[in-house]
Design an enzyme around this catalytic site. Structure first.
Site, PDB file in Angstrom:
ATOM      1  N   ARG A   1     -16.125  -0.610 -19.775  1.00 47.27           N
ATOM      2  CA  ARG A   1     -15.223  -1.598 -20.370  1.00 47.27           C
ATOM      3  C   ARG A   1     -14.398  -2.355 -19.335  1.00 47.27           C
ATOM      4  O   ARG A   1     -13.882  -3.432 -19.629  1.00 47.27           O
ATOM      5  CB  ARG A   1     -14.373  -0.955 -21.465  1.00 47.27           C
ATOM      6  CG  ARG A   1     -15.234  -0.657 -22.711  1.00 47.27           C
ATOM      7  CD  ARG A   1     -14.477   0.044 -23.805  1.00 47.27           C
ATOM      8  NE  ARG A   1     -14.047   1.380 -23.470  1.00 47.27           N
ATOM      9  CZ  ARG A   1     -14.773   2.486 -23.641  1.00 47.27           C
ATOM     10  NH1 ARG A   1     -15.986   2.403 -24.147  1.00 47.27           N
ATOM     11  NH2 ARG A   1     -14.299   3.659 -23.314  1.00 47.27           N
TER      12      ARG A   1
ATOM     13  N   GLU B   1     -13.515  16.421 -18.670  1.00 48.55           N
ATOM     14  CA  GLU B   1     -13.022  17.563 -19.429  1.00 48.55           C
ATOM     15  C   GLU B   1     -14.129  18.607 -19.602  1.00 48.55           C
ATOM     16  O   GLU B   1     -13.886  19.802 -19.519  1.00 48.55           O
ATOM     17  CB  GLU B   1     -12.515  17.088 -20.787  1.00 48.55           C
ATOM     18  CG  GLU B   1     -11.743  18.142 -21.534  1.00 48.55           C
ATOM     19  CD  GLU B   1     -11.087  17.598 -22.790  1.00 48.55           C
ATOM     20  OE1 GLU B   1     -10.633  18.431 -23.598  1.00 48.55           O
ATOM     21  OE2 GLU B   1     -11.033  16.367 -22.964  1.00 48.55           O
TER      22      GLU B   1
END
Length: 188
Positions: free
Chosen positions: A71, A108
């Site tokens: 993005r 993560e």
């Protein structure tokens, strides 16, 4: 860096924030996904967003805008165009056709790698890194390390959204990277 009057920035930032849609439980339960597509679909909102970034960097004496995959590729080239600068894509591994330099970082759940062309910039080039949001900070940190490895000076990291509860903005600032974000959302 240039700054608009504080009340104008706040009004514009709130307008931008109001265009961001929250999608609960996507891509997994418990996640509040901050969707910028309504912001991008509105000609007015997109213009306000880009104008905020342009006002921020118009006097910064930059050489390039670097955008993080994917993005950051939406906002970065528009900003580079408006500032009359070149654009450097920082891509996911395996997407660039020429000789690259890569940097891996922890997610993560697992790891990821980003790359830039080895000739993307030179020593002393002043660059701002752009992405849609800062979550854990891993991607922007990897981009910073890549650019600095090529000798560039990363002037600032910029994003539309900061998710401060995920710790990325704190991590980046602790690593010496000044940050500019248009808005923030608490929680995950």
């Amino acid at each position: 860096m240039s700054q608009a009057p504080a009340n104008a920035r706040l009004d514009a930032a709130q307008f931008v924030k109001d265009q961001i849609r929250t999608v609960p439980d996507w891509p997994q339960p418990g996640v509040q996904f901050r969707d910028i597509t309504p912001l991008l679909q509105s000609a007015k909102a997109l213009r306000v967003l880009i104008d905020l970034f342009v006002q921020r960097y118009i006097d910064a004496r930059l050489d390039y805008v670097a955008g993080l995959d994917a993005r950051g590729f939406i906002i970065g080239p528009i900003l580079a165009y408006e500032l009359n600068l070149g654009f450097i894509p920082i891509r996911k591994v395996g997407k660039l056709p020429y000789r690259t330099v890569s940097e891996s970082y922890q997610l993560e759940y697992g790891a990821a790698t980003v790359e830039i062309h080895e000739d993307a910039c030179g020593a002393g080039d002043r660059i701002v890194i752009v992405d849609d949001l800062i979550a854990t900070g891993g991607t922007m940190m990897a981009g910073k390390k890549l650019l600095e490895r090529l000798g560039a000076v990363v002037v600032e990291g910029a994003a539309i959204i900061d998710l401060p509860d995920l710790g990325g903005s704190q991590l980046l600032r602790a690593a010496g990277l000044p940050l500019y974000t248009v808005t923030e959302f608490g929680g995950h």
